[in-house]
Scaffold this motif. Structure first.
Motif, PDB file in Angstrom:
ATOM      1  N   MET A   1       0.825  -1.194  -0.029  1.00  0.00           N
ATOM      2  CA  MET A   1      -0.050   0.105  -0.044  1.00  0.00           C
ATOM      3  C   MET A   1       0.906   1.404   0.049  1.00  0.00           C
ATOM      4  SD  MET A   1      -3.478  -0.391   2.248  1.00  0.00           S
ATOM      5  CE  MET A   1      -2.915  -0.806   3.742  1.00  0.00           C
ATOM      6  N   SER A   2       0.532   2.260  -0.716  1.00  0.00           N
ATOM      7  CA  SER A   2       1.280   3.365  -0.794  1.00  0.00           C
ATOM      8  C   SER A   2       1.097   4.256   0.493  1.00  0.00           C
ATOM      9  CB  SER A   2       0.811   4.237  -2.152  1.00  0.00           C
ATOM     10  OG  SER A   2      -0.515   4.839  -1.841  1.00  0.00           O
ATOM     11  N   ASN A   3       1.485   5.254   0.664  1.00  0.00           N
ATOM     12  CA  ASN A   3       1.684   6.256   1.823  1.00  0.00           C
ATOM     13  C   ASN A   3       0.248   6.971   1.763  1.00  0.00           C
ATOM     14  OD1 ASN A   3       4.062   5.467   3.045  1.00  0.00           O
ATOM     15  ND2 ASN A   3       5.284   6.982   2.058  1.00  0.00           N
ATOM     16  N   TRP A   4      -0.105   7.421   0.404  1.00  0.00           N
ATOM     17  CA  TRP A   4      -1.219   8.094   0.146  1.00  0.00           C
ATOM     18  C   TRP A   4      -2.631   7.313   1.088  1.00  0.00           C
ATOM     19  CZ3 TRP A   4      -1.805  12.964   0.224  1.00  0.00           C
ATOM     20  CH2 TRP A   4      -0.741  13.650  -0.365  1.00  0.00           C
ATOM     21  N   THR A   5      -2.515   6.002   0.419  1.00  0.00           N
ATOM     22  CA  THR A   5      -3.467   5.035   0.728  1.00  0.00           C
ATOM     23  C   THR A   5      -3.766   5.067   2.349  1.00  0.00           C
ATOM     24  OG1 THR A   5      -3.310   3.648  -1.152  1.00  0.00           O
ATOM     25  CG2 THR A   5      -4.664   2.733   0.323  1.00  0.00           C
ATOM     26  N   ILE A   6      -2.635   4.678   2.943  1.00  0.00           N
ATOM     27  CA  ILE A   6      -2.516   4.614   4.701  1.00  0.00           C
ATOM     28  C   ILE A   6      -3.088   5.975   5.162  1.00  0.00           C
ATOM     29  CG2 ILE A   6      -1.017   4.342   6.293  1.00  0.00           C
ATOM     30  CD1 ILE A   6       0.563   2.508   4.749  1.00  0.00           C
ATOM     31  N   ALA A   7      -2.532   7.039   4.622  1.00  0.00           N
ATOM     32  CA  ALA A   7      -3.140   8.617   5.068  1.00  0.00           C
ATOM     33  C   ALA A   7      -4.380   8.478   5.003  1.00  0.00           C
ATOM     34  CB  ALA A   7      -2.288   9.423   4.471  1.00  0.00           C
ATOM     35  N   THR A   8      -5.104   8.258   3.884  1.00  0.00           N
ATOM     36  CA  THR A   8      -6.310   8.196   3.597  1.00  0.00           C
ATOM     37  C   THR A   8      -7.318   7.229   4.504  1.00  0.00           C
ATOM     38  OG1 THR A   8      -5.938   8.750   1.230  1.00  0.00           O
ATOM     39  CG2 THR A   8      -8.241   7.962   1.721  1.00  0.00           C
ATOM     40  N   ILE A   9      -6.820   6.236   4.687  1.00  0.00           N
ATOM     41  CA  ILE A   9      -7.602   5.181   5.861  1.00  0.00           C
ATOM     42  C   ILE A   9      -7.341   5.933   7.041  1.00  0.00           C
ATOM     43  CG2 ILE A   9      -7.598   2.745   6.836  1.00  0.00           C
ATOM     44  CD1 ILE A   9      -6.429   1.699   4.265  1.00  0.00           C
ATOM     45  N   ILE A  10      -6.118   6.377   7.514  1.00  0.00           N
ATOM     46  CA  ILE A  10      -6.005   6.975   8.963  1.00  0.00           C
ATOM     47  C   ILE A  10      -7.038   8.284   9.020  1.00  0.00           C
ATOM     48  CG2 ILE A  10      -4.702   8.184  10.305  1.00  0.00           C
ATOM     49  CD1 ILE A  10      -2.526   6.299   9.527  1.00  0.00           C
ATOM     50  N   LEU A  11      -7.228   8.857   7.914  1.00  0.00           N
ATOM     51  CA  LEU A  11      -8.019  10.147   7.891  1.00  0.00           C
ATOM     52  C   LEU A  11      -9.644   9.697   8.030  1.00  0.00           C
ATOM     53  CD1 LEU A  11      -8.260  13.352   7.702  1.00  0.00           C
ATOM     54  CD2 LEU A  11      -8.404  12.752   5.165  1.00  0.00           C
ATOM     55  N   TRP A  12     -10.078   8.791   7.349  1.00  0.00           N
ATOM     56  CA  TRP A  12     -11.424   8.208   7.362  1.00  0.00           C
ATOM     57  C   TRP A  12     -11.750   7.544   8.564  1.00  0.00           C
ATOM     58  CZ3 TRP A  12     -15.294   9.675   5.150  1.00  0.00           C
ATOM     59  CH2 TRP A  12     -15.256   9.978   3.553  1.00  0.00           C
ATOM     60  N   VAL A  13     -10.670   6.828   9.373  1.00  0.00           N
ATOM     61  CA  VAL A  13     -10.974   6.525  10.698  1.00  0.00           C
ATOM     62  C   VAL A  13     -11.022   7.613  11.643  1.00  0.00           C
ATOM     63  CG1 VAL A  13      -9.892   5.195  12.664  1.00  0.00           C
ATOM     64  CG2 VAL A  13      -9.901   4.242  10.437  1.00  0.00           C
ATOM     65  N   LEU A  14     -10.183   8.502  11.549  1.00  0.00           N
ATOM     66  CA  LEU A  14     -10.194   9.904  12.477  1.00  0.00           C
ATOM     67  C   LEU A  14     -11.601  10.591  12.407  1.00  0.00           C
ATOM     68  CD1 LEU A  14      -6.723  11.239  12.299  1.00  0.00           C
ATOM     69  CD2 LEU A  14      -8.094   9.869  13.989  1.00  0.00           C
ATOM     70  N   ILE A  15     -12.260  10.564  11.003  1.00  0.00           N
ATOM     71  CA  ILE A  15     -13.454  11.214  10.581  1.00  0.00           C
ATOM     72  C   ILE A  15     -14.578  10.332  11.540  1.00  0.00           C
ATOM     73  CG2 ILE A  15     -15.098  11.837   8.999  1.00  0.00           C
ATOM     74  CD1 ILE A  15     -12.581  12.776   7.475  1.00  0.00           C
ATOM     75  N   ILE A  16     -14.676   9.167  11.201  1.00  0.00           N
ATOM     76  CA  ILE A  16     -15.788   8.265  11.562  1.00  0.00           C
ATOM     77  C   ILE A  16     -15.683   8.384  13.276  1.00  0.00           C
ATOM     78  CG2 ILE A  16     -16.501   5.997  11.814  1.00  0.00           C
ATOM     79  CD1 ILE A  16     -15.579   5.761   8.723  1.00  0.00           C
ATOM     80  N   ALA A  17     -14.528   8.296  13.853  1.00  0.00           N
ATOM     81  CA  ALA A  17     -14.323   8.418  15.186  1.00  0.00           C
ATOM     82  C   ALA A  17     -14.887   9.765  15.945  1.00  0.00           C
ATOM     83  CB  ALA A  17     -12.922   8.175  15.761  1.00  0.00           C
ATOM     84  N   TYR A  18     -14.404  10.706  15.224  1.00  0.00           N
ATOM     85  CA  TYR A  18     -15.018  11.985  15.454  1.00  0.00           C
ATOM     86  C   TYR A  18     -16.437  12.289  15.431  1.00  0.00           C
ATOM     87  CZ  TYR A  18     -15.899  17.211  15.955  1.00  0.00           C
ATOM     88  OH  TYR A  18     -16.275  18.334  16.110  1.00  0.00           O
ATOM     89  N   ALA A  19     -17.053  11.717  14.284  1.00  0.00           N
ATOM     90  CA  ALA A  19     -18.387  11.721  14.138  1.00  0.00           C
ATOM     91  C   ALA A  19     -19.286  10.955  15.284  1.00  0.00           C
ATOM     92  CB  ALA A  19     -18.974  11.306  12.698  1.00  0.00           C
TER      93      ALA A  19
END
Length: 134
Positions: A1-19
């Motif tokens: 997996m590329s760095n962008w994919t990992i960063a995108t996954i982390i970002l989505w996890v943070l957004i879902i956790a915040y929501a």
């Protein structure tokens, strides 16, 4: 997996956790206190304890007639000043600290809690300002 994919996954996890966190807080606030429009607040305020949870300087600049000032920052220590057998009407400028105060009071056994729906900034009833002498 590329760095962008990992960063995108982390970002989505943070957004879902915040929501999820916001959703939990929404239901905690809703369960802790009942929001009141100005008219309902005015109608029953004589039989309630009206508490302004803003800081003292803001309270002195103007507050709802008949309100007591117990800033949110002091509420945990001063909650004993409130009676549990009477309704507690809370307000601040918006609603943020009022609902936090309601959650805190609910944990301490208060059950009859209400929050001014539009806060002091939306209040159209009688107010009192502390006189300052220059």
């Amino acid at each position: 997996m590329s760095n962008w994919t990992i960063a995108t996954i982390i970002l989505w996890v943070l957004i879902i956790a915040y929501a999820g966190w916001e959703l939990v807080q929404y239901f905690r606030r809703k369960k802790a206190a009942t929001p009141l429009e100005n008219e309902a607040f005015k109608k029953d305020m004589r039989r309630a304890q009206i508490i302004d949870v803003r800081e003292k300087d803001t309270f002195n600049a103007g507050h709802i007639l008949g309100a007591r000032n117990i800033p949110y920052s002091q509420l945990k220590q001063r909650a004993g000043e409130l009676r549990k057998d009477q309704p507690v009407y809370l307000y601040d400028d918006k609603k943020t600290f009022s609902y936090r105060a309601a959650i805190l009071l609910k944990k301490q056994g208060y059950t009859d809690l209400y929050v001014l729906k539009n806060g002091y900034s939306g209040w159209d009833g009688k107010i009192k300002r502390k006189k300052t002498f220059n």
